[in-house]
Design a protein around this motif. Structure first.
Motif, mmCIF file in Angstrom:
data_model
loop_
_atom_site.group_PDB
_atom_site.id
_atom_site.type_symbol
_atom_site.label_atom_id
_atom_site.label_comp_id
_atom_site.label_asym_id
_atom_site.label_seq_id
_atom_site.Cartn_x
_atom_site.Cartn_y
_atom_site.Cartn_z
ATOM 1 N N ALA A 1 0.818 -1.214 0.000
ATOM 2 C CA ALA A 1 0.000 0.000 0.000
ATOM 3 C C ALA A 1 0.854 1.267 0.000
ATOM 4 N N PHE A 2 1.976 1.247 0.748
ATOM 5 C CA PHE A 2 2.737 2.491 0.884
ATOM 6 C C PHE A 2 3.473 2.868 -0.406
ATOM 7 N N ARG A 3 3.531 1.942 -1.372
ATOM 8 C CA ARG A 3 4.159 2.279 -2.649
ATOM 9 C C ARG A 3 3.149 2.687 -3.713
ATOM 10 N N ARG A 4 1.859 2.690 -3.364
ATOM 11 C CA ARG A 4 0.862 3.015 -4.384
ATOM 12 C C ARG A 4 0.411 4.467 -4.264
ATOM 13 N N PRO A 5 0.239 5.122 -5.405
ATOM 14 C CA PRO A 5 -0.177 6.539 -5.371
ATOM 15 C C PRO A 5 -1.676 6.684 -5.114
ATOM 16 N N THR A 6 -2.169 5.924 -4.137
ATOM 17 C CA THR A 6 -3.581 6.003 -3.776
ATOM 18 C C THR A 6 -3.678 6.393 -2.315
ATOM 19 N N ASN A 7 -4.757 7.027 -1.944
ATOM 20 C CA ASN A 7 -5.029 7.267 -0.530
ATOM 21 C C ASN A 7 -6.476 6.929 -0.243
ATOM 22 N N PHE B 1 0.777 13.418 8.165
ATOM 23 C CA PHE B 1 1.387 12.078 8.249
ATOM 24 C C PHE B 1 1.951 11.597 6.904
ATOM 25 N N GLY B 2 1.143 11.670 5.861
ATOM 26 C CA GLY B 2 1.565 11.164 4.553
ATOM 27 C C GLY B 2 2.722 11.956 3.961
ATOM 28 N N ARG C 1 5.985 11.179 5.686
ATOM 29 C CA ARG C 1 6.545 9.882 5.300
ATOM 30 C C ARG C 1 7.261 9.978 3.963
ATOM 31 N N ARG C 2 6.856 10.949 3.144
ATOM 32 C CA ARG C 2 7.493 11.078 1.836
ATOM 33 C C ARG C 2 8.559 12.147 1.833
ATOM 34 N N ALA D 1 -6.105 12.472 3.405
ATOM 35 C CA ALA D 1 -5.868 11.732 2.167
ATOM 36 C C ALA D 1 -5.558 12.681 1.010
ATOM 37 N N ASN E 1 -2.093 14.657 0.039
ATOM 38 C CA ASN E 1 -1.019 13.962 -0.677
ATOM 39 C C ASN E 1 -1.194 14.014 -2.190
ATOM 40 N N PRO F 1 -3.164 12.311 -4.260
ATOM 41 C CA PRO F 1 -3.007 10.966 -4.818
ATOM 42 C C PRO F 1 -3.513 10.917 -6.260
#
Lengths: 292, 385
Positions: free
Chosen positions: B81-87, B107-108, B111-112, B156, B159, B161
């Motif tokens: 999940a953490f590698r997908r450009p979805t939220n 948070f997101g 992490r990036r 969400a 980010n 997404p």
């Protein structure tokens, strides 16, 4: 229920058994002990109340070594329990599946046997002519004269073993309450395993960490059985001193003063630790609980 | 990470032959689906139809048992999940209870490894967008349900997404707040232009908000169309029954023409309907929406020449703007008719309970639907973006 009774202080009535118990079996003995700790005299001639505050300073200067050792051993045992207990509680809570209850039971089952017997068993297991020592000697980890019993290691490991469940159970309880969707949200927001653990799982399990470390550290610091059975006087802890002062020497004032000092120190440790590690985390999840 | 710049060739999300099994249970069955870029796309269906499982496979929380998931034309099957450009906006929001509103939203980005200044700026902007700038320092538990929902959305969206996944995000809110947030969500989607995939079991919500709706049942998509088509021209019995009030009249196909078919209703008459690919002798249903039916007394005043079916009025309910009349046909089918209360005089002339009634409709408002097993539904699947 009649309104009159309610007004007459039903809450106090309900409080009475607990409060009575506390007064009779906690406050009163504590008062006696305080009284005792301020007496002067010798075991032979008897003791008389004398506001003898010097009992406290004498106790500290005479037994500072045992005090330090108690905190050192208890701290070490708490640390080791945490290192062993956290992963275990984590696995049971998140990967236990239908084995959860069985695994929890496995954590508790050894404690159906009494404390003393369990520790005595360790004495046998670790003894110089036991299988463990001879095996370790054969593979060369332990030297010819090397031993396990009567060492610092055996005492610390004994304490760790005896208090491990007090670490695991609160940790499990707080980990188990974490909503798995929070972890999914962590991964969803680009968190790797480590990030999610450090930023979500660990902070949310802090109430368990605080409770577990306190429940392990407090009894461990006052313990004397492990040092008695698995150690020598060189490993003796403050619990051993208090025990011998009371039951062997009959030096009640010193024993009482030592008990008070131990209590006071523990209280200070608990307050500081709860403040440093606890409040924020405790409040955070307390709120979560209220919302759910 | 910006996805706006990429060409419009590939759909935002594509599922190719995706099946998901949990033990013996097949939650999603051999699904092919293309979600067009920048659209509000809704997966609608009853609980257990596989819509949430599909969403979770796109997010990366579940891996398909078979098939591939593509995001922007790129195969992401097996990516965590953490590698997908979805939220995702979770059903119960899943806000971090130990973090303040702004720390939740940050948070997101954190992490990036976005710079601190940028995190602060974007979090501020996003909270502004959802109207929670003043609540930034609060903890989630100090917010109302609607506010928590907005934080989840901001957390969400901040980010940016490629795809935003929403799992029944309004499910826990009361009706009034739901309505308000439906409009707000739609506005935000048009504002940011991100593909929204929205999961709901509420057909009204789906019709209000969506550009496209995939109606799911038992792990398959029964129809994928715009809201109007879904409502006006349902292609299966399930879709016709699930969306709106179901006026399904069972019958048998007696002849077929180009785009039409004749259906002999169990209630008596043979009617001409719009239909595609029906075969003679097949069992099917004719469907007419309640507001497309006209109700007449059966004492001969009904207009001749219109297709009609006769029955008996069972009950009549005054709804304010309209009157809802339930008519029972000879084969025990119940038909709902919605008569607008525009003419008080006409309303009084409506047949009362226990009296005979004739239902008429224009031919363009009646459609034939069949069970999915009868085939032909897959013609409608896969929208060309």
């Amino acid at each position: 229920m009649r309104a009159g009774l309610k007004k007459a202080g039903l809450p106090y009535l309900l409080l009475f058994p607990g409060l009575g118990w506390l007064l009779l079996f906690f406050a009163l003995p504590l008062g006696f002990m305080l009284f005792e700790s301020l007496k002067a005299g010798t075991p032979d001639s008897g003791f008389l109340f004398d506001w003898s505050v010097s009992n406290y300073s004498d106790a500290v200067s005479q037994f500072d070594e045992q005090f330090m050792r108690s905190f050192e051993f208890a701290g070490l045992a708490t640390l080791i329990s945490f290192v062993i207990g956290y992963p275990l509680a984590y696995v049971i809570a998140f990967r236990g599946g239908r084995w959860r209850n069985a695994l929890l039971l496995a954590v508790i089952v050894p404690f159906f046997v009494t404390y003393l017997i369990r520790t005595l068993s360790w004495e046998t297991i670790l003894s110089d002519d036991g299988a463990v020592v001879s095996t370790l000697q054969t593979v060369g980890i332990l030297g010819e004269e090397g031993r396990l019993l009567d060492t610092t290691a055996s005492v610390v490991l004994g304490i760790t073993y005896n208090f491990l469940p007090f670490m695991i159970l609160p940790l499990y309880a707080s980990l188990e309450r974490i909503d798995p969707r929070l972890l999914e949200a962590g991964y969803d927001l680009y968190g790797r395993r480590r990030d999610v653990f450090m930023r979500v799982t660990l902070p949310l399990s802090m109430p368990g960490v605080v409770a577990g470390t306190l429940l392990t550290f407090i009894p461990a610091a006052g313990d004397f059985i492990n040092a008695e059975l698995l150690g020598t006087p060189r490993q003796s802890m403050i619990g051993n001193v208090i025990q011998s002062r009371y039951l062997e020497v009959g030096d009640y004032p010193t024993a009482a003063a030592l008990s008070f000092i131990l209590m006071g120190t523990m209280l200070a440790v608990v307050l500081v630790w709860a403040r440093v590690a606890g409040t924020e985390a405790l409040l955070g999840t307390e709120g979560e609980e209220r919302r759910a | 990470m910006s996805h706006e710049g990429q060409g419009g060739a590939a759909p935002s999300v594509s599922l190719r032959g995706v099946t998901k099994r949990f033990g013996d249970f097949t939650a999603v069955r051999d699904m092919d689906l293309d979600v067009p870029r920048g659209q509000f796309f809704t997966m609608l269906g009853p609980s257990g139809c596989g819509k949430t499982t599909t969403l979770r496979m796109i997010a990366g929380f579940e891996e398909p048992s078979e098939g591939t998931v593509l995001l922007d034309g790129e195969d992401v099957t097996g990516l965590p999940a953490f590698r997908r450009p979805t939220n995702t906006v979770f059903q119960s929001y899943a806000l971090f209870p130990h973090l303040s509103v702004e720390r939740n939203v940050a948070f997101g980005l954190e992490r990036r490894r976005v710079s601190k200044d940028e995190v602060r700026r974007r979090v501020g902007e996003e909270l502004e967008r959802v109207g929670l700038a003043r609540e930034a320092k609060r903890k989630p538990r100090q917010l109302s349900g609607g506010q928590q929902q907005r934080v989840a959305l901001a957390r969400a969206l901040v980010n940016r997404p490629a795809v935003l996944l929403l799992d029944e995000p309004l499910g826990a809110l009361d009706l009034k707040l739901r309505k308000q947030l439906q409009i707000e969500l739609k506005r935000i989607q048009q504002d940011v232009g991100i593909t929204f995939i929205y999961v709901t079991h509420d057909q009204e919500e789906a019709l209000t908000m969506s550009d496209f709706i995939a109606v799911m049942n038992r792990g398959v998509v029964e129809q994928l169309d715009g809201p109007e088509e879904i409502y006006e021209r349902p292609s299966t019995t399930f879709v016709a029954g699930f969306i709106g009030v179901s006026n399904l009249m069972p019958g048998e196909v007696v002849s077929t023409g180009t785009g039409t078919a004749e259906l002999r209703l169990d209630a008596g008459p043979t009617v001409r309907t719009g239909a595609a690919g029906a075969t003679v002798g097949e069992r099917a249903h004719a469907v007419v929406r309640p507001e497309k039916l006209q109700l007449h007394a059966t004492n001969g005043t009904g207009p001749d020449g219109h297709p009609s079916v006769d029955g008996q009025v069972e009950s009549s309910l005054y709804l304010g703007t309209a009157t809802q009349v339930i008519v029972r046909l000879p084969d025990d089918t119940h038909m709902t008719v919605l008569v607008p209360n525009t003419d008080e005089e006409a309303r009084r002339r409506l047949p009362a309970a226990g009296h005979g009634a004739r239902l008429t409709w224009s031919t363009e408002n009646i459609h034939m639907v069949r069970d999915l097993a009868a085939g032909a539904v897959h013609d409608d699947e896969g929208i060309k973006a």
